[in-house]
Motif scaffolding. Structure first.
Motif, mmCIF file in Angstrom:
data_model
loop_
_atom_site.group_PDB
_atom_site.id
_atom_site.type_symbol
_atom_site.label_atom_id
_atom_site.label_comp_id
_atom_site.label_asym_id
_atom_site.label_seq_id
_atom_site.Cartn_x
_atom_site.Cartn_y
_atom_site.Cartn_z
ATOM 1 N N ASN A 174 -0.364 14.853 32.876
ATOM 2 C CA ASN A 174 -0.070 15.181 31.482
ATOM 3 C C ASN A 174 -1.344 15.047 30.664
ATOM 4 O OD1 ASN A 174 2.795 15.617 31.649
ATOM 5 N ND2 ASN A 174 2.990 13.419 32.001
ATOM 6 N N MET A 175 -1.719 16.122 29.991
ATOM 7 C CA MET A 175 -2.881 16.115 29.108
ATOM 8 C C MET A 175 -2.385 16.431 27.695
ATOM 9 S SD MET A 175 -5.623 18.097 31.523
ATOM 10 C CE MET A 175 -6.993 17.627 30.486
ATOM 11 N N LEU A 176 -3.242 16.268 26.718
ATOM 12 C CA LEU A 176 -2.853 16.579 25.346
ATOM 13 C C LEU A 176 -2.406 18.030 25.209
ATOM 14 C CD1 LEU A 176 -5.598 14.715 23.305
ATOM 15 C CD2 LEU A 176 -3.215 14.059 23.616
ATOM 16 N N SER A 177 -3.043 18.907 25.986
ATOM 17 C CA SER A 177 -2.724 20.333 25.902
ATOM 18 C C SER A 177 -1.535 20.739 26.770
ATOM 19 C CB SER A 177 -3.955 21.163 26.275
ATOM 20 O OG SER A 177 -4.470 20.735 27.518
ATOM 21 N N GLY A 178 -1.022 19.838 27.606
ATOM 22 C CA GLY A 178 0.125 20.148 28.450
ATOM 23 C C GLY A 178 -0.027 19.615 29.859
ATOM 24 N N ARG A 179 0.957 19.926 30.707
ATOM 25 C CA ARG A 179 0.919 19.484 32.111
ATOM 26 C C ARG A 179 0.041 20.436 32.911
ATOM 27 N NH1 ARG A 179 5.946 18.238 35.118
ATOM 28 N NH2 ARG A 179 6.253 20.468 34.983
ATOM 29 N N VAL A 180 -0.734 19.882 33.836
ATOM 30 C CA VAL A 180 -1.706 20.668 34.589
ATOM 31 C C VAL A 180 -1.924 20.062 35.969
ATOM 32 C CG1 VAL A 180 -3.684 19.387 33.650
ATOM 33 C CG2 VAL A 180 -4.008 21.742 34.416
ATOM 34 N N PHE A 181 -2.306 20.902 36.935
ATOM 35 C CA PHE A 181 -2.770 20.413 38.235
ATOM 36 C C PHE A 181 -3.874 21.340 38.719
ATOM 37 C CE2 PHE A 181 0.540 23.422 39.594
ATOM 38 C CZ PHE A 181 -0.055 24.067 40.675
ATOM 39 N N ASN A 182 -4.655 20.853 39.679
ATOM 40 C CA ASN A 182 -5.688 21.714 40.252
ATOM 41 C C ASN A 182 -5.370 21.994 41.716
ATOM 42 O OD1 ASN A 182 -6.468 19.404 41.624
ATOM 43 N ND2 ASN A 182 -8.308 19.083 40.453
ATOM 44 N N PHE A 183 -6.022 23.012 42.246
ATOM 45 C CA PHE A 183 -5.861 23.354 43.655
ATOM 46 C C PHE A 183 -7.172 23.946 44.144
ATOM 47 C CE2 PHE A 183 -4.842 27.233 41.431
ATOM 48 C CZ PHE A 183 -5.350 28.248 42.227
ATOM 49 N N ALA A 184 -7.354 23.952 45.453
ATOM 50 C CA ALA A 184 -8.594 24.457 46.048
ATOM 51 C C ALA A 184 -8.302 25.676 46.908
ATOM 52 C CB ALA A 184 -9.254 23.379 46.896
ATOM 53 N N ASP A 185 -9.253 26.615 46.896
ATOM 54 C CA ASP A 185 -9.143 27.756 47.804
ATOM 55 C C ASP A 185 -9.723 27.367 49.160
ATOM 56 O OD1 ASP A 185 -11.934 27.954 47.585
ATOM 57 O OD2 ASP A 185 -11.878 29.790 46.391
ATOM 58 N N SER A 186 -9.798 28.302 50.063
ATOM 59 C CA SER A 186 -10.260 28.004 51.431
ATOM 60 C C SER A 186 -11.744 27.620 51.490
ATOM 61 C CB SER A 186 -10.003 29.206 52.342
ATOM 62 O OG SER A 186 -10.712 30.332 51.866
ATOM 63 N N GLU A 187 -12.489 27.899 50.420
ATOM 64 C CA GLU A 187 -13.909 27.517 50.358
ATOM 65 C C GLU A 187 -14.120 26.257 49.524
ATOM 66 O OE1 GLU A 187 -15.727 31.071 48.862
ATOM 67 O OE2 GLU A 187 -15.674 32.046 50.835
ATOM 68 N N GLN A 188 -13.038 25.567 49.217
ATOM 69 C CA GLN A 188 -13.041 24.333 48.432
ATOM 70 C C GLN A 188 -13.529 24.514 46.997
ATOM 71 O OE1 GLN A 188 -11.445 21.518 49.578
ATOM 72 N NE2 GLN A 188 -10.878 23.060 51.082
ATOM 73 N N ASN A 189 -13.300 25.702 46.434
ATOM 74 C CA ASN A 189 -13.509 25.927 45.011
ATOM 75 C C ASN A 189 -12.219 25.512 44.312
ATOM 76 O OD1 ASN A 189 -16.114 27.293 45.213
ATOM 77 N ND2 ASN A 189 -14.945 28.920 46.171
ATOM 78 N N TYR A 190 -12.346 24.725 43.263
ATOM 79 C CA TYR A 190 -11.162 24.219 42.574
ATOM 80 C C TYR A 190 -10.832 25.043 41.333
ATOM 81 C CZ TYR A 190 -10.538 20.195 45.518
ATOM 82 O OH TYR A 190 -10.271 19.392 46.585
#
Length: 77
Positions: free
Chosen positions: A53-69
């Motif tokens: 939970n952030m001030l701007s809303g709920r968020v999550f990150n994920f990575a592609d197969s090259e580990q770019n987030y």
């Protein structure tokens, strides 16, 4: 249900968060179904961070197969 992409000014982001690696594109996706998308990515063996939970809303990150987030934020209409 849909997904949208916002392109940010790279120079502005660098000033706001100088610790970010800007060598690869920094994308923020928005979805109306954050929990479902998070669970779907997990079930498909994608590297996924916790929903926070952030001030701007709920968020999550994920990575592609090259580990770019990338990030996904909940879109509330």
């Amino acid at each position: 249900m849909g997904t949208s992409i916002v392109l940010h000014n790279k120079e502005l982001i660098a000033k706001m968060q100088p610790e970010l690696n800007l060598d690869t594109p920094s994308l923020m996706f928005f979805t109306e179904s954050l929990d479902t998308l998070h669970d779907d990515l997990l079930s498909n063996n994608v590297t996924v961070g916790e929903i926070v939970n952030m001030l701007s809303g709920r968020v999550f990150n994920f990575a592609d197969s090259e580990q770019n987030y990338f990030a996904v934020m909940e879109k509330n209409d």
